[in-house]
Structure formats: structure tokens, C-alpha cells
Enzyme design. Sequence first.
Site, mmCIF file in Angstrom:
data_model
loop_
_atom_site.group_PDB
_atom_site.id
_atom_site.type_symbol
_atom_site.label_atom_id
_atom_site.label_comp_id
_atom_site.label_asym_id
_atom_site.label_seq_id
_atom_site.Cartn_x
_atom_site.Cartn_y
_atom_site.Cartn_z
ATOM 1 N N GLU A 157 0.845 -1.197 0.000
ATOM 2 C CA GLU A 157 0.000 0.000 0.000
ATOM 3 C C GLU A 157 0.879 1.246 0.000
ATOM 4 O OE1 GLU A 157 -2.855 2.495 3.079
ATOM 5 O OE2 GLU A 157 -2.724 0.314 3.326
ATOM 6 N N ARG A 171 0.434 10.386 0.288
ATOM 7 C CA ARG A 171 0.792 11.436 1.243
ATOM 8 C C ARG A 171 1.981 12.272 0.800
ATOM 9 N NH1 ARG A 171 0.737 8.003 6.951
ATOM 10 N NH2 ARG A 171 -1.215 6.881 6.580
ATOM 11 N N THR A 204 -4.568 6.052 1.657
ATOM 12 C CA THR A 204 -4.970 7.434 1.938
ATOM 13 C C THR A 204 -5.811 7.990 0.795
ATOM 14 O OG1 THR A 204 -2.776 7.636 2.997
ATOM 15 C CG2 THR A 204 -4.183 9.566 3.031
ATOM 16 N N LYS A 222 -11.007 -1.730 6.177
ATOM 17 C CA LYS A 222 -9.848 -1.400 6.993
ATOM 18 C C LYS A 222 -10.343 -0.911 8.357
ATOM 19 C CE LYS A 222 -6.180 2.149 7.038
ATOM 20 N NZ LYS A 222 -5.400 3.065 6.177
#
Length: 211
Positions: A45, A49, A73, A133
Site C-alpha cells: 500500500e 501522502r 490514503t 480497513k
Amino acid sequence: MNPAAAAKASVLDLAPVVPVVVVEGIEDAVPLARALVAGGLPAIEVTLRTPVALDAIRAIADAVPDAVVGAGTVISARNVADAVDAGARFLVSPGWTPALLDAMSASGLPFLPGVSTASEVVALLERGVGEMKFFPAEAAGGTAYLKSLAGPLPGARFCPTGGITAASAPGYLGLRNVGCVGGSWMLPADAVAAKDWARVESLARDAAALR
């Protein structure tokens, strides 16, 4: 697992640990991914960011065929579109809204929307989403909270992420409603700064052996 089989498997079942990667320098993306895959962690993953995150996903997708690279994200429909364009093979969000869920669903990619409450889990189950998640895992109640959800919400499976370490991961992986965990302990900052990919591979191998 070969790429064709990986494409059909649930993200939760690819490996016991999904490395959560923040790529600061694009030159690190490919060797880092190769080290993780060599250590037995194919699902990676890459969080959106940093300015180079999408380029990192693209580079890994192009150069590391055994990696199943995803975007983390993800918080907007634009993030979804950009991740798909970069070659991401799954999507992960820290939370969700109806609009974001629609965008992730429409992408055709596997996705893990983030939850931290029972109500959010129920809402996803109502929408036909059973894999999610759990974030931020440690701050939101950890293993005790997830264990308490298993009885009333047996249709939900989780990838807990947030504050999980090599020491705490086995406790999560022992829960019947946990498919894998997300973490970054196999990517210590000093190892990445030193480009010590052998150390990353070794830590990844230890993580892959947790189940």
C-alpha cells in the site's frame, strides 16, 4: 503467488501483513518494492501522502510485476481516478463517505474502506461491502474492539492498520474476523535512508512468517 492469481484473490488473503509505505524519494520506490516482495509481502500500500506517491505506484506497477501495488490514503474521487491511472491494483481509505464509496466501487478495483465504529461497519454491510480497513486500530480499541465485533457482525472482515507493531500483529492475526494487518515496522526510517534493502527484505520475511 503469481500475478494472475493475485489479481483474483482478496487483498486480505495475499499475505498476513500489508506494508504501508510512504515514499519520499521516487528512486526508492522500485528497490523498496522488490525487497518487500522478495521477503514474501506482495501486497504493498503506497499512501498518497507525498508528491511522488502516484509516480511511485506507476514505477512499481511497471518494474515489479510480482508486486500487487495499491493506493492508500484515498479520500476523494479524484484520488481514485489518479490511482487507477497510475496502475494501482487496490484502494485503501482511512474512512469513507457515500460519494467516496461510489467512486471506489465504480473503479472496478478491490477496495478497503476505513471504519472505526460498529455503525460504520453496519452501513458498509448494508451496501454489500464486507471487507474493510479498521483504522486507527490501536487508538480505536485494538484487538478487544475487533473481537467484540465478531459476534454481532460476522459478515465483516478487517485489515487493522494504525499503531500495529511486530509484537502486536500476532494478536490481531489470531482473530477470526481479521484477514491481514497493515503496518510499516518492516520499513524503519534508518534502513530506508541508508537504502539497506537487505534489512527491509529480512524484516519483511519475518512479517510474512507471522501466520
